[in-house]
Design a protein around this motif. Structure first.
Motif, mmCIF file in Angstrom:
data_model
loop_
_atom_site.group_PDB
_atom_site.id
_atom_site.type_symbol
_atom_site.label_atom_id
_atom_site.label_comp_id
_atom_site.label_asym_id
_atom_site.label_seq_id
_atom_site.Cartn_x
_atom_site.Cartn_y
_atom_site.Cartn_z
ATOM 1 N N LEU A 1 78.579 -16.739 24.021
ATOM 2 C CA LEU A 1 77.946 -16.663 22.701
ATOM 3 C C LEU A 1 76.429 -16.685 22.824
ATOM 4 C CD1 LEU A 1 78.356 -16.738 19.581
ATOM 5 C CD2 LEU A 1 78.212 -19.225 19.771
ATOM 6 N N ILE A 2 75.913 -17.563 23.672
ATOM 7 C CA ILE A 2 74.468 -17.649 23.882
ATOM 8 C C ILE A 2 73.937 -16.342 24.474
ATOM 9 C CG2 ILE A 2 72.648 -18.819 25.204
ATOM 10 C CD1 ILE A 2 74.380 -21.368 24.989
ATOM 11 N N LEU A 3 74.672 -15.779 25.440
ATOM 12 C CA LEU A 3 74.246 -14.526 26.059
ATOM 13 C C LEU A 3 74.213 -13.381 25.050
ATOM 14 C CD1 LEU A 3 76.171 -14.645 29.475
ATOM 15 C CD2 LEU A 3 73.713 -14.959 29.091
ATOM 16 N N THR A 4 75.081 -13.447 24.042
ATOM 17 C CA THR A 4 75.122 -12.399 23.016
ATOM 18 C C THR A 4 73.774 -12.258 22.307
ATOM 19 O OG1 THR A 4 77.486 -12.774 22.647
ATOM 20 C CG2 THR A 4 76.295 -11.631 20.906
ATOM 21 N N PHE A 5 73.052 -13.369 22.198
ATOM 22 C CA PHE A 5 71.757 -13.335 21.515
ATOM 23 C C PHE A 5 70.693 -12.585 22.314
ATOM 24 C CE2 PHE A 5 73.666 -16.680 19.015
ATOM 25 C CZ PHE A 5 73.114 -16.479 17.760
ATOM 26 N N LEU A 6 71.032 -12.173 23.540
ATOM 27 C CA LEU A 6 70.079 -11.400 24.344
ATOM 28 C C LEU A 6 70.102 -9.919 24.002
ATOM 29 C CD1 LEU A 6 70.686 -13.037 27.858
ATOM 30 C CD2 LEU A 6 68.901 -13.580 26.184
ATOM 31 N N ASN A 7 71.060 -9.502 23.175
ATOM 32 C CA ASN A 7 71.212 -8.074 22.875
ATOM 33 C C ASN A 7 71.016 -7.797 21.384
ATOM 34 O OD1 ASN A 7 71.910 -5.400 22.615
ATOM 35 N ND2 ASN A 7 73.819 -5.558 23.746
ATOM 36 N N PRO A 8 69.870 -7.240 20.988
ATOM 37 C CA PRO A 8 69.613 -6.949 19.566
ATOM 38 C C PRO A 8 70.608 -5.972 18.952
ATOM 39 C CG PRO A 8 67.592 -6.873 20.836
ATOM 40 C CD PRO A 8 68.701 -6.950 21.826
ATOM 41 N N ILE A 9 71.111 -5.020 19.745
ATOM 42 C CA ILE A 9 72.083 -4.061 19.200
ATOM 43 C C ILE A 9 73.375 -4.782 18.831
ATOM 44 C CG2 ILE A 9 73.521 -2.052 19.726
ATOM 45 C CD1 ILE A 9 71.279 -0.937 21.374
ATOM 46 N N SER A 10 73.836 -5.675 19.694
ATOM 47 C CA SER A 10 75.043 -6.454 19.397
ATOM 48 C C SER A 10 74.839 -7.308 18.151
ATOM 49 C CB SER A 10 75.406 -7.353 20.582
ATOM 50 O OG SER A 10 75.897 -6.598 21.663
ATOM 51 N N LEU A 11 73.663 -7.917 18.030
ATOM 52 C CA LEU A 11 73.384 -8.756 16.864
ATOM 53 C C LEU A 11 73.391 -7.927 15.578
ATOM 54 C CD1 LEU A 11 70.546 -11.084 18.245
ATOM 55 C CD2 LEU A 11 72.969 -11.629 17.930
ATOM 56 N N ALA A 12 72.788 -6.742 15.620
ATOM 57 C CA ALA A 12 72.778 -5.878 14.436
ATOM 58 C C ALA A 12 74.184 -5.418 14.086
ATOM 59 C CB ALA A 12 71.863 -4.673 14.686
ATOM 60 N N ARG A 13 74.979 -5.069 15.109
ATOM 61 C CA ARG A 13 76.361 -4.637 14.877
ATOM 62 C C ARG A 13 77.174 -5.756 14.238
ATOM 63 N NH1 ARG A 13 77.972 -3.261 19.979
ATOM 64 N NH2 ARG A 13 78.847 -5.309 20.378
ATOM 65 N N ILE A 14 77.019 -6.964 14.761
ATOM 66 C CA ILE A 14 77.751 -8.110 14.229
ATOM 67 C C ILE A 14 77.345 -8.370 12.779
ATOM 68 C CG2 ILE A 14 78.072 -10.610 14.452
ATOM 69 C CD1 ILE A 14 77.684 -10.152 17.525
ATOM 70 N N GLN A 15 76.039 -8.282 12.501
ATOM 71 C CA GLN A 15 75.547 -8.462 11.136
ATOM 72 C C GLN A 15 76.238 -7.515 10.161
ATOM 73 O OE1 GLN A 15 71.077 -8.392 11.910
ATOM 74 N NE2 GLN A 15 71.184 -9.224 9.856
ATOM 75 N N ILE A 16 76.191 -6.229 10.478
ATOM 76 C CA ILE A 16 76.710 -5.209 9.565
ATOM 77 C C ILE A 16 78.212 -5.352 9.373
ATOM 78 C CG2 ILE A 16 77.041 -2.728 9.223
ATOM 79 C CD1 ILE A 16 74.442 -2.301 10.809
ATOM 80 N N LEU A 17 78.939 -5.538 10.469
ATOM 81 C CA LEU A 17 80.395 -5.544 10.369
ATOM 82 C C LEU A 17 80.943 -6.818 9.758
ATOM 83 C CD1 LEU A 17 81.152 -3.742 13.728
ATOM 84 C CD2 LEU A 17 81.192 -2.808 11.421
ATOM 85 N N PHE A 18 80.248 -7.932 9.943
ATOM 86 C CA PHE A 18 80.639 -9.139 9.226
ATOM 87 C C PHE A 18 80.376 -8.969 7.735
ATOM 88 C CE2 PHE A 18 80.724 -11.766 13.173
ATOM 89 C CZ PHE A 18 81.947 -12.388 12.930
ATOM 90 N N TYR A 19 79.268 -8.309 7.401
ATOM 91 C CA TYR A 19 78.965 -8.073 5.986
ATOM 92 C C TYR A 19 80.023 -7.171 5.354
ATOM 93 C CZ TYR A 19 76.440 -6.796 1.756
ATOM 94 O OH TYR A 19 76.086 -6.584 0.445
ATOM 95 N N MET A 20 80.456 -6.152 6.104
ATOM 96 C CA MET A 20 81.486 -5.240 5.608
ATOM 97 C C MET A 20 82.883 -5.837 5.725
ATOM 98 S SD MET A 20 80.254 -1.588 7.166
ATOM 99 C CE MET A 20 78.688 -0.848 6.721
#
Length: 261
Positions: free
Chosen positions: A192-211
């Motif tokens: 989970l901590i390593l996930t924060f190293l990737n802005p693309i993953s963070l943006a993808r997670i943002q959008i898909l959780f919102y949807m």
């Protein structure tokens, strides 16, 4: 003066032969998807994936190429009684502004002419656009930072392509390998901590959780889902990308202040 610097940067970008690549690419892609797709939600998910993966590449190439193409102009500005902070930040602001406009010109027309059909997913479209502009902000800062650190244009362009490949495709694969290799240990929190190293993953997670659609969350998104609810995930991802953007800007700015042109 800061506004004038931004205006000049925008003029240089518009004069570039690469000016129409971004909006034309997105317009053709979105129009084709909306014309031939019978599932509105699936079309939006595909457009989201396209934005998440292609927009960083386009931003990196336009930003890096713009920096290298204007080195003589930068040298001229530095010889004037101008703050290096203003010069550097004006380039970032110009790239964010013009690439965001390119993106909107490519994405929105197809939705606007079909507004009656897609009125029920306007909020999803809006959030996709906002998250994509967040990505544009980060990768614009990254492109200018790379341009200020790497002197050779060819090496700089090669560097941004490698960075894009890493963020877009290699990162999740590395996380999977780590999880497989350490399968006998509880390392989900470290992943989970390593996930924060990737802005693309963070943006993808943002959008898909919102949807509220887990179909293309990816491996890192699935790990995220096991720890947090949708609202918390969206907030944490937004904070993560904001901090990354600020950090990259500060690193690039410090290097730019010391750089000889």
């Amino acid at each position: 003066m800061f506004i004038n610097l931004i205006k000049n940067e925008i003029k240089f970008l518009i004069a570039s032969k690469y000016f129409l690549i971004g909006p034309v690419f997105f317009f053709i892609s979105v129009e084709a998807l909306l014309s031939f797709s019978f599932n509105i939600n699936q079309a939006l998910l595909t457009i989201t994936s396209l934005s998440l993966y292609m927009l960083p590449l386009i931003t990196l190439i336009i930003g890096t190429n713009g920096f290298y193409s204007n080195k003589d102009y930068i040298s001229l500005l530095i010889s004037q009684p101008l703050s290096r902070n203003e010069i550097y930040l004006s380039k970032i602001c110009a790239y964010i502004l013009i690439i965001s406009i390119f993106y909107l010109l490519g994405i929105l027309p197809s939705f606007i002419i079909r507004i009656d059909t897609y009125s029920n997913i306007i909020s999803g479209i809006s959030y996709m656009v906002l998250s994509s502009i967040g990505l544009i902000s980060f990768f614009s800062c990254l492109s200018v930072m790379i341009g200020s650190i790497i002197n050779n244009k060819l090496h700089g362009i090669l560097a941004v392509i490698i960075i894009w490949i890493f963020y877009a495709f290699v990162f999740d694969f590395i996380l999977i390998l780590i999880l497989i290799y350490f399968k006998d240990y509880e390392i989900q929190s470290q992943i989970l901590i390593l996930t924060f190293l990737n802005p693309i993953s963070l943006a993808r997670i943002q959008i898909l959780f919102y949807m509220d659609n887990p179909l293309i969350l990816g491996f890192s998104g699935s790990i995220f889902r096991s720890f947090f609810d949708s609202s918390t995930s969206i907030i944490l991802c937004f904070i993560g990308n904001t901090l990354w953007t600020i950090l990259i800007t500060l690193i690039g700015l410090q290097n730019f202040k010391k750089k000889d042109f």
